[in-house]
Scaffold this motif. Structure first.
Motif, PDB file in Angstrom:
ATOM      1  N   GLU A 116       1.050  -0.954  -0.163  1.00 39.24           N
ATOM      2  CA  GLU A 116       0.205  -0.126  -0.392  1.00 39.24           C
ATOM      3  C   GLU A 116       1.134   1.102  -0.118  1.00 39.24           C
ATOM      4  O   GLU A 116       0.738   2.081  -0.485  1.00 39.24           O
ATOM      5  CB  GLU A 116      -0.915   0.139   1.973  1.00 39.24           C
ATOM      6  CG  GLU A 116      -1.636   1.394   1.554  1.00 39.24           C
ATOM      7  CD  GLU A 116      -2.130   1.027   2.999  1.00 39.24           C
ATOM      8  OE1 GLU A 116      -1.978   2.175   3.321  1.00 39.24           O
ATOM      9  OE2 GLU A 116      -3.043   0.142   3.142  1.00 39.24           O
ATOM     10  N   ALA A 117       2.010   1.178   1.299  1.00 36.95           N
ATOM     11  CA  ALA A 117       1.983   2.104   0.691  1.00 36.95           C
ATOM     12  C   ALA A 117       3.568   3.372  -0.205  1.00 36.95           C
ATOM     13  O   ALA A 117       3.078   3.446  -0.905  1.00 36.95           O
ATOM     14  CB  ALA A 117       3.588   2.626   2.527  1.00 36.95           C
ATOM     15  N   PRO A 118       4.382   2.081  -0.435  1.00 30.92           N
ATOM     16  CA  PRO A 118       4.655   2.614  -1.605  1.00 30.92           C
ATOM     17  C   PRO A 118       4.167   2.233  -3.387  1.00 30.92           C
ATOM     18  O   PRO A 118       4.682   3.120  -3.518  1.00 30.92           O
ATOM     19  CB  PRO A 118       5.492   1.284  -1.400  1.00 30.92           C
ATOM     20  CG  PRO A 118       4.729   0.111  -0.611  1.00 30.92           C
ATOM     21  CD  PRO A 118       4.069   0.513   0.068  1.00 30.92           C
ATOM     22  N   SER A 119       2.815   2.033  -3.085  1.00 32.32           N
ATOM     23  CA  SER A 119       2.458   2.338  -4.226  1.00 32.32           C
ATOM     24  C   SER A 119       1.449   3.260  -4.114  1.00 32.32           C
ATOM     25  O   SER A 119       1.656   4.779  -5.479  1.00 32.32           O
ATOM     26  CB  SER A 119       0.703   1.477  -4.709  1.00 32.32           C
ATOM     27  OG  SER A 119       1.295  -0.863  -4.559  1.00 32.32           O
ATOM     28  N   ILE A 120       0.902   3.807  -2.747  1.00 35.48           N
ATOM     29  CA  ILE A 120       0.251   5.031  -3.518  1.00 35.48           C
ATOM     30  C   ILE A 120       1.325   6.349  -3.244  1.00 35.48           C
ATOM     31  O   ILE A 120       1.416   7.856  -3.918  1.00 35.48           O
ATOM     32  CB  ILE A 120      -0.531   5.656  -1.893  1.00 35.48           C
ATOM     33  CG1 ILE A 120      -1.256   5.201  -2.073  1.00 35.48           C
ATOM     34  CG2 ILE A 120      -0.492   6.737  -1.427  1.00 35.48           C
ATOM     35  CD1 ILE A 120      -2.542   4.399  -0.359  1.00 35.48           C
ATOM     36  N   ARG A 121       2.498   6.367  -3.054  1.00 44.52           N
ATOM     37  CA  ARG A 121       4.155   6.770  -3.070  1.00 44.52           C
ATOM     38  C   ARG A 121       4.341   7.006  -4.420  1.00 44.52           C
ATOM     39  O   ARG A 121       4.047   8.281  -4.810  1.00 44.52           O
ATOM     40  CB  ARG A 121       4.910   7.004  -2.553  1.00 44.52           C
ATOM     41  CG  ARG A 121       6.422   7.532  -2.516  1.00 44.52           C
ATOM     42  CD  ARG A 121       6.527   8.442  -1.396  1.00 44.52           C
ATOM     43  NE  ARG A 121       7.024   9.973  -2.419  1.00 44.52           N
ATOM     44  CZ  ARG A 121       7.076  10.448  -2.854  1.00 44.52           C
ATOM     45  NH1 ARG A 121       5.514  10.839  -3.600  1.00 44.52           N
ATOM     46  NH2 ARG A 121       7.503  11.147  -3.385  1.00 44.52           N
TER      47      ARG A 121
END
Length: 285
Positions: free
Chosen positions: A47-52
């Motif tokens: 989730e975090a790296p994809s949103i980033r």
């Protein structure tokens, strides 16, 4: 454009009967929500790296985090270089924790408690930003709209907050997720290895149906299990709501595992999740 627009947060979708109920479930989940960012591997490594990556270069931009919760992504937007970041939420328990974190480590974030069912009380200091936002982020917010009309209102709010050419990013429930009813039993649960489970209250999931997401945490974490009720909407319904709100370009993104995630959990650990991810990201312009 009325100055009230900036103050619109995801409270717009709450009908009078469910407003306190839904806000309460997030108030009680505040600690678990914050902890899950690093304890639930999907949140940390997918989730975090994809949103980033989807947010792109935010340096010098104005960003609004709708349904900001404890400020997890509000803080990240500031850390990624956004010029000014505003977080908006209706759950006071979530905002309390967000403000405590901001006070301890100031990033210049403003947190607003707003509900569109009541007159706007937006501070004049921020009202002029209405219609000037470069990026509106709404992480797991659209999937809490209880009616199509409320979903449209949420999308319309995001559209009105954005400047021309601005981007709306909204990770939301994947209509093709793997429901527990397909894989009964705790240890057979499709997502059990990733620390959570999902099931329609009355299967099968269909338009407007309630879906319960349950998260549990490792022994010794000090965090109690938590369950949140979301709403199932098809991709077609999301897209119609976004187009009704005025968005003309809509793209769906699948979230990907980061290199760190592959190293921490080698194959085939992620295969099961990636085949039926519980969430997708819709981008609208």
């Amino acid at each position: 454009m009325p100055v009230a627009v900036l103050c619109r947060d995801f409270g717009v979708w709450l009908d009078s009967e469910r407003k306190l109920e839904v806000a309460s479930q997030f108030d009680t989940a505040a600690r678990a929500y914050e902890a899950s960012a690093t304890v639930i591997p999907i949140r940390e490594y997918i989730e975090a790296p994809s949103i980033r990556a989807l947010c792109g270069d935010v340096h010098g931009k104005l960003a609004l985090d709708l349904g900001c919760g404890t400020g997890l992504y509000t803080r990240r937007l500031a850390q990624w270089g956004a010029k000014q970041v505003i977080g908006a939420d209706i759950a006071e328990g979530m905002l309390t924790q967000a403000r405590v974190i901001e006070a301890a480590d100031p990033l210049g974030i403003t947190y607003l408690n707003r509900d569109l069912t009541e007159p706007c009380r937006c501070d004049a200091e921020y009202a002029h930003l209405s219609g000037q936002i470069d990026l509106v982020l709404a992480v797991y917010v659209l999937c809490y709209a209880t009616t199509v009309e409320n979903l449209e209102a949420m999308c319309r709010s995001a559209k009105q907050d954005l400047k021309p050419g601005g981007v709306f990013l909204a990770p939301t429930l994947n209509s093709g997720y793997a429901d527990e009813s397909e894989h009964p039993g705790y240890y057979a649960d499709y997502y059990a290895a990733y620390g959570f489970g999902m099931s329609a209250v009355t299967p099968p999931a269909q338009e407007g149906a309630t879906v319960t997401l349950s998260m549990w945490f490792p022994d010794g974490s000090g965090v109690d299990p938590v369950a949140l009720d979301a709403v199932w909407w098809s991709q077609d319904t999301y897209e119609r709501a976004l187009r009704t709100a005025g968005f003309t370009s809509i793209t769906w993104h699948r979230m990907e595992v980061s290199p760190e995630g592959v190293q921490a959990f080698p194959a085939p650990y992620w295969d099961r999740y990636l085949a039926r991810p519980h969430a997708l990201v819709v981008e609208a312009r």
